[in-house]
Design an enzyme around this catalytic site. Sequence first.
Site, mmCIF file in Angstrom:
data_model
loop_
_atom_site.group_PDB
_atom_site.id
_atom_site.type_symbol
_atom_site.label_atom_id
_atom_site.label_comp_id
_atom_site.label_asym_id
_atom_site.label_seq_id
_atom_site.Cartn_x
_atom_site.Cartn_y
_atom_site.Cartn_z
ATOM 1 N N ARG A 78 1.213 -13.048 2.609
ATOM 2 C CA ARG A 78 0.482 -11.956 3.262
ATOM 3 C C ARG A 78 -0.836 -12.492 3.823
ATOM 4 O O ARG A 78 -1.456 -13.373 3.247
ATOM 5 C CB ARG A 78 0.192 -10.827 2.281
ATOM 6 C CG ARG A 78 1.382 -9.935 1.998
ATOM 7 C CD ARG A 78 1.037 -8.807 1.063
ATOM 8 N NE ARG A 78 0.712 -9.269 -0.262
ATOM 9 C CZ ARG A 78 -0.502 -9.456 -0.755
ATOM 10 N NH1 ARG A 78 -1.560 -9.163 -0.008
ATOM 11 N NH2 ARG A 78 -0.689 -9.905 -1.967
ATOM 12 N N TYR A 206 6.904 -12.620 7.679
ATOM 13 C CA TYR A 206 6.836 -12.716 6.211
ATOM 14 C C TYR A 206 7.025 -11.321 5.578
ATOM 15 O O TYR A 206 6.414 -10.340 6.038
ATOM 16 C CB TYR A 206 5.493 -13.334 5.772
ATOM 17 C CG TYR A 206 5.331 -13.242 4.264
ATOM 18 C CD1 TYR A 206 6.093 -14.054 3.430
ATOM 19 C CD2 TYR A 206 4.500 -12.288 3.679
ATOM 20 C CE1 TYR A 206 6.018 -13.930 2.058
ATOM 21 C CE2 TYR A 206 4.406 -12.163 2.294
ATOM 22 C CZ TYR A 206 5.173 -12.983 1.489
ATOM 23 O OH TYR A 206 5.105 -12.852 0.132
ATOM 24 N N LYS A 215 4.878 -3.003 1.306
ATOM 25 C CA LYS A 215 3.429 -2.883 1.122
ATOM 26 C C LYS A 215 2.828 -1.866 2.093
ATOM 27 O O LYS A 215 1.921 -1.112 1.751
ATOM 28 C CB LYS A 215 2.762 -4.238 1.325
ATOM 29 C CG LYS A 215 3.279 -5.320 0.390
ATOM 30 C CD LYS A 215 3.036 -4.964 -1.036
ATOM 31 C CE LYS A 215 3.530 -6.055 -1.960
ATOM 32 N NZ LYS A 215 3.303 -5.729 -3.373
ATOM 33 N N HIS A 235 0.595 -0.255 -7.347
ATOM 34 C CA HIS A 235 1.189 -1.597 -7.368
ATOM 35 C C HIS A 235 1.588 -1.904 -8.816
ATOM 36 O O HIS A 235 0.905 -2.656 -9.508
ATOM 37 C CB HIS A 235 0.136 -2.590 -6.853
ATOM 38 C CG HIS A 235 0.669 -3.956 -6.562
ATOM 39 N ND1 HIS A 235 -0.130 -5.072 -6.589
ATOM 40 C CD2 HIS A 235 1.904 -4.395 -6.215
ATOM 41 C CE1 HIS A 235 0.586 -6.129 -6.273
ATOM 42 N NE2 HIS A 235 1.809 -5.756 -6.045
ATOM 43 N N SER A 257 -0.588 -9.597 -7.443
ATOM 44 C CA SER A 257 0.591 -10.313 -6.935
ATOM 45 C C SER A 257 0.771 -11.655 -7.648
ATOM 46 O O SER A 257 -0.211 -12.367 -7.890
ATOM 47 C CB SER A 257 0.423 -10.580 -5.436
ATOM 48 O OG SER A 257 0.152 -9.377 -4.780
ATOM 49 N N CYS A 259 1.576 -12.402 -10.687
ATOM 50 C CA CYS A 259 1.044 -12.508 -12.061
ATOM 51 C C CYS A 259 2.081 -12.085 -13.087
ATOM 52 O O CYS A 259 1.739 -11.743 -14.217
ATOM 53 C CB CYS A 259 -0.208 -11.654 -12.215
ATOM 54 S SG CYS A 259 -1.646 -12.369 -11.407
ATOM 55 N N ASP A 286 7.558 -3.692 -8.691
ATOM 56 C CA ASP A 286 6.395 -3.894 -7.811
ATOM 57 C C ASP A 286 5.633 -2.623 -7.458
ATOM 58 O O ASP A 286 4.423 -2.679 -7.289
ATOM 59 C CB ASP A 286 6.862 -4.584 -6.517
ATOM 60 C CG ASP A 286 5.715 -5.191 -5.720
ATOM 61 O OD1 ASP A 286 4.804 -5.774 -6.341
ATOM 62 O OD2 ASP A 286 5.728 -5.079 -4.486
ATOM 63 N N ARG A 387 10.473 -16.918 -1.907
ATOM 64 C CA ARG A 387 10.919 -15.637 -2.452
ATOM 65 C C ARG A 387 12.435 -15.501 -2.516
ATOM 66 O O ARG A 387 13.155 -16.102 -1.730
ATOM 67 C CB ARG A 387 10.388 -14.497 -1.559
ATOM 68 C CG ARG A 387 8.864 -14.414 -1.480
ATOM 69 C CD ARG A 387 8.305 -13.782 -2.709
ATOM 70 N NE ARG A 387 6.854 -13.708 -2.721
ATOM 71 C CZ ARG A 387 6.168 -12.677 -3.201
ATOM 72 N NH1 ARG A 387 6.797 -11.635 -3.708
ATOM 73 N NH2 ARG A 387 4.858 -12.704 -3.222
HETATM 74 C C1 OXD Z 1 2.975 -9.088 -3.300
HETATM 75 C C2 OXD Z 1 4.433 -8.895 -3.317
HETATM 76 O O1 OXD Z 1 2.469 -9.897 -2.499
HETATM 77 O O2 OXD Z 1 4.915 -8.080 -4.112
HETATM 78 O O3 OXD Z 1 2.299 -8.405 -4.084
HETATM 79 O O4 OXD Z 1 5.167 -9.511 -2.516
HETATM 80 MN MN MN Z 2 3.418 -6.976 -5.163
#
Ligand code: OXD
Ligand code: MN
Length: 603
Positions: A78, A206, A215, A235, A257, A259, A286, A387
């Site tokens: 991002r 992306y 998002k 989130h 993100s 984590c 998420d 990913r």
């Molecule tokens: C993020 C995702 O960047 O979930 O938080 O992809």
């Molecule tokens: Mn996320």
Amino acid sequence: MTTATNAAVAAANTYVQQWVKEQAEICKPDKIVWLNGSQQERDALFEQGCRDGVFVKLNQQKWPGCYYHRSNSNDVARTEHLTFICTPTADGAGPTNNWMSDKDAYAKLKPMYEGSMKGRTMYVIPFIMGPLGSPLAKVGVQLSDSLYVAVSMGIMTRMGDVAWKQLGDGNEFTRCLHSVLDCNPDRRFICHFPQDNTIWSIGSGYGGNALLGKKCLALRIASYLGQQQSWMAEHMLLMCAQAPSGEKTYVAAAFPSACGKTNFAMLIPPEKYQKAGWKITTLGDDIVWMWVDQKSGKLHAINPEAGYFGVVPGTNTRSNPNAIKAMSKNSIFTNVGLVTLPDGSYDVWWEDCDEEPPAKCIDWQGKEWTPEIARKTGAKAAHPNSRFTAPMANNPVLDASANDPAGVPVSAIIFGGRRSKTVPLVFQAFNWMHGVYLGATLGSETTAAATGQVGVVRRDPMAMLPFIGYNVNEYLAHWFRMRRTMKDCPRIFHVNWFRKNDQGKFMWPGFGDNMRVLKWIIDRCQGRAYAVETPIGWMPRAQDLDLDGLGLSPADVEAIQSVNVQEYMSELLSQEELLLKLAGELPKEIVFQRELLVSRLAL
Ligand code: OXD
Ligand code: MN
């Protein structure tokens, strides 16, 4: 310009027809393809993608229905500095978002979209965020010239004719326009127009910038709608812990993100818990949408997504066997290493997976990679933010209520960050208001999920800093205000799996053993576990946590739970970096909670 015949499905909705026509007149695609979400269509898109070089088909014995994709190497995360909230005044975006006036943003981006799809196909992608029939479910329509986006939206959302049915002849849908253009970061913008229920994204393919249901809609636009309509878009992962008695406790957790939300949401309890009958099931990894159920007065939650867009490196059968199973079929791998097998078919490889490194492969930048090159240069085969995109239906521990429109009642909300120092393993907020303060001041070391420096502590309120679609001060006030709408509110906790000792080693084993912390959290929610009052919140003593078989002594646990007053005072000072930005409009409750904390620490 040709239009595929399944456009007839959507023909009933004149708002959609008119809008698609207008956007097509600007973008000028050679072809418009209206997606219906069928398996046949999906297979054809993948075939087309393989012909066009967008996808590589993986060995179908090993990876049934799976494909490999590599994005432009300048487009792997991002881009928060190119993400804008576009409102009439800067106040609408607030002090933590990039702002462009809505008029300026439309004027700036429209010429970029002019002819952007010449020679390309415009996919019309209808989708629903949320289980069908849920009071919060939202319809979106994305126009995109990316085949990768088209098939990925089919995994991540409920995509196709179901969305036209849900929309009927109404005008309430998020208008999402996306063009990859030439993928030039100088011409990359991710613009949100909350008042118009519109998203314009250009110059990136992306996921976080281009799968606009995720998002952009489910967090930025939805958080704005939630504030207007008294619900919340967060989130957070959403999971269920089922005790041997059959009692179910639903838990939502916000971590920034990369984590470990996906790992925690799919946690496999240690063997003795499994033997005793404990079960963890996943609703989402998420995003959650939460509202107050009128009958019970409790916060109910749904996961608006239908798939996982998870970080690959480090995922293996030890760290997350359920994710490995989830990605084992009908999935897309983006920016990992691509391996050619002896029979000429393809496999994938990433750092810290289950398999030994291949003798050679193609890395995420399309270059040759060998273990030797890695040793010499430190080059990774997989980008740290590579990913997998996998249908949630593949998750062997998908919760039975994952598609329930009524959602599930949330008993605990957990905030957590990646903190190598200062912050203990677990503690509980004194009440909702204190919990909101803990969330508002959440700090975490930055990761590869966004471009920029990795490993520096930044304040990330509710792990939502990059995703709040309006003014952060109003967002925090909304959290405080929600308290009044609930009869029985969730308990709020803070965790940190990442604390390190003076030798730089993690003090807590993490992964499945996080169940031990979760068990204390559940027992607190159910009124069963003890805690002591400390300056920062309620804390378990060593004997309140199950340490059996861990090899940690009570002294180790005391160290991981220790609160150093001096370090906490520094922590408080470092929170000012955020609070000063918010000054003026900062909700007074934040100031009061901070004062209370100072007085508790100073005693
Ligand atoms: C993020 C995702 O960047 O979930 O938080 O992809
Ligand atoms: Mn996320």
